[in-house]
Write a protein that holds these residues in place. Sequence first.
Motif, PDB file in Angstrom:
ATOM      1  N   TYR A 187      56.108  33.954  13.545  1.00  0.00           N
ATOM      2  CA  TYR A 187      57.244  34.076  12.634  1.00  0.00           C
ATOM      3  C   TYR A 187      58.330  34.949  13.256  1.00  0.00           C
ATOM      4  O   TYR A 187      58.045  35.889  14.000  1.00  0.00           O
ATOM      5  N   HIS A 206      44.151  36.660   2.227  1.00  0.00           N
ATOM      6  CA  HIS A 206      45.421  35.948   2.165  1.00  0.00           C
ATOM      7  C   HIS A 206      46.246  36.189   3.431  1.00  0.00           C
ATOM      8  O   HIS A 206      47.377  35.728   3.531  1.00  0.00           O
ATOM      9  N   LEU A 209      57.742  30.597   2.962  1.00  0.00           N
ATOM     10  CA  LEU A 209      57.926  31.396   4.178  1.00  0.00           C
ATOM     11  C   LEU A 209      58.022  30.484   5.401  1.00  0.00           C
ATOM     12  O   LEU A 209      58.877  30.699   6.271  1.00  0.00           O
ATOM     13  N   ASN A 210      57.178  29.470   5.481  1.00  0.00           N
ATOM     14  CA  ASN A 210      57.227  28.542   6.609  1.00  0.00           C
ATOM     15  C   ASN A 210      58.559  27.791   6.651  1.00  0.00           C
ATOM     16  O   ASN A 210      59.114  27.546   7.726  1.00  0.00           O
ATOM     17  N   ASN A 241      54.289  32.844  -1.411  1.00  0.00           N
ATOM     18  CA  ASN A 241      54.300  31.397  -1.225  1.00  0.00           C
ATOM     19  C   ASN A 241      54.429  31.114   0.272  1.00  0.00           C
ATOM     20  O   ASN A 241      55.517  31.185   0.835  1.00  0.00           O
ATOM     21  N   THR A 242      53.313  30.809   0.905  1.00  0.00           N
ATOM     22  CA  THR A 242      53.315  30.589   2.354  1.00  0.00           C
ATOM     23  C   THR A 242      54.196  29.408   2.734  1.00  0.00           C
ATOM     24  O   THR A 242      54.870  29.435   3.774  1.00  0.00           O
ATOM     25  N   GLU A 243      54.219  28.380   1.904  1.00  0.00           N
ATOM     26  CA  GLU A 243      55.047  27.206   2.191  1.00  0.00           C
ATOM     27  C   GLU A 243      56.524  27.583   2.251  1.00  0.00           C
ATOM     28  O   GLU A 243      57.260  27.107   3.132  1.00  0.00           O
ATOM     29  N   ASP A 258      48.915  33.109  -2.802  1.00  0.00           N
ATOM     30  CA  ASP A 258      49.239  31.732  -3.195  1.00  0.00           C
ATOM     31  C   ASP A 258      48.372  31.257  -4.354  1.00  0.00           C
ATOM     32  O   ASP A 258      48.800  30.424  -5.151  1.00  0.00           O
ATOM     33  N   TYR A 288      52.225  38.560  11.509  1.00  0.00           N
ATOM     34  CA  TYR A 288      53.244  37.532  11.349  1.00  0.00           C
ATOM     35  C   TYR A 288      53.957  37.283  12.673  1.00  0.00           C
ATOM     36  O   TYR A 288      54.349  36.152  12.975  1.00  0.00           O
TER      37      TYR A 288
END
Length: 469
Positions: A259, A246, A307-308, A303-305, A237, A254
Amino acid sequence: MTIRTRFAPSPTGFLHIGGARTALFSWAYARRHGGRFILRIEDTDVARSTPEAVQAIIDGMQWLGLNHDEGPYYQMQRMPRYREVIAQMLAAGTAYHCYMSREELDQLRAEQEARKEKPRYDGRWRPEPGKTLPEPPAGVKPVVRFRNSQTGVVAWDDQVKGRVEIANGELDDFIIARDDGTPTYNFCVVVDDWDMDITHVIRGDDHVNNTPRQINVLQALGATVPQYAHLSMILGDDGQKLSKRHGAVSVMQYDEAGYLPEAVLNYLARLGWSHGDDEIFGMEQFCNWFDLDHITASAAQFNTEKLNWLNAHYLKAADDARLLAEVARRLRAQGVDVDAASVPDLDLKPVIALYKERVGNLNELADAVHPFLLAPRPSAELAAQHLTEPARAALGALRGKLAALDDWQAAALNQAIKDTAKEQGLKMPQVAIPLRVVLLGQPQSPSIDAVLAAMGRARVLARLDRQLA
């Protein structure tokens, strides 16, 4: 021609997110073309390879649903084949024995670095017409070196990077077997790809420097050279190379973080590949679309956002029974006996349906379900703030109305709360919030009538009785 791809991890660690993307792209390309996807474990680094790491790789592949058609093959089980090919190359003159000692090699490199030259083997044991080689020194076990061409270029049309050309003069005669007879990585890979009829090698661009050496060995063996596609690295990110800090330790993390595998797969598919503006798609659609032409040569950024966001989408769409099984697994890990707690008055599937659109991952969903199973005790602070004498009087009156209800449905429950609030001279939240604190140990939740309906008559009344006693 049958398309044959492979995923060939080294079992020196877990299956990380970059490796998972490589596996996904290789798997999808084979599926798109009706081909075969091979799993190969490159375990020649005996000192660092472990059975636990092998299992972790296989577990990660299974969790993602990237099922292989052949394998897993293990390089350590193919040693006789490697030795056979090395013997053939020695006989053909495409490889030779080198008796240069470690001390000589270190001295050569030091001299080259002092002259600001690229460190490389100088070919002193390379057979040449008219060249007389010394007698092999006593007590020195030779390595085997590949006789690389010293003229021309080695070139390939990379399916991601385009045309790549490397002068053979830049490549030295690299070692293909160590002095103990064990073959080296670049040699084993070549023999494996040759024997397994691999048509497309899709891998990370950290292997670009290996490719010209591998092509030259393949050509020396008279083997067909596969197509190569080298995927760009993945950045975190913060724009730095993806690393452990990260969260890039294991794909299975995950799963532990809550997830869904389809969310991770959908996200990985968009890391360095695109199909117009499409963001959300299943793996069947992905395989129908996937090609190598639309893989970007520039680095992809994690981009973790995003993925969320994808995970929340797939949670909303997931089957409630499946989510319940995932939640039950997590609660058992916390010591909650879900089966024993799931008595006839509590069906957890409505609880799942109530919360799955309000959470971002399975762990949050498990946390939401937990108080429905085990009655929490409100904190002293919450009790002091919300369970005042007027609130307790209202809850006592509400308890009587709830016990008398014939219809335990949200509409009737909502009406009972409204009637209680009106009779007690309170606003709706002045009854609903204390009720949440008693039932769930927290002042916020989805609609309180839906919570009551999902929790069931027996549990609601029992928790009210305990608090009011």
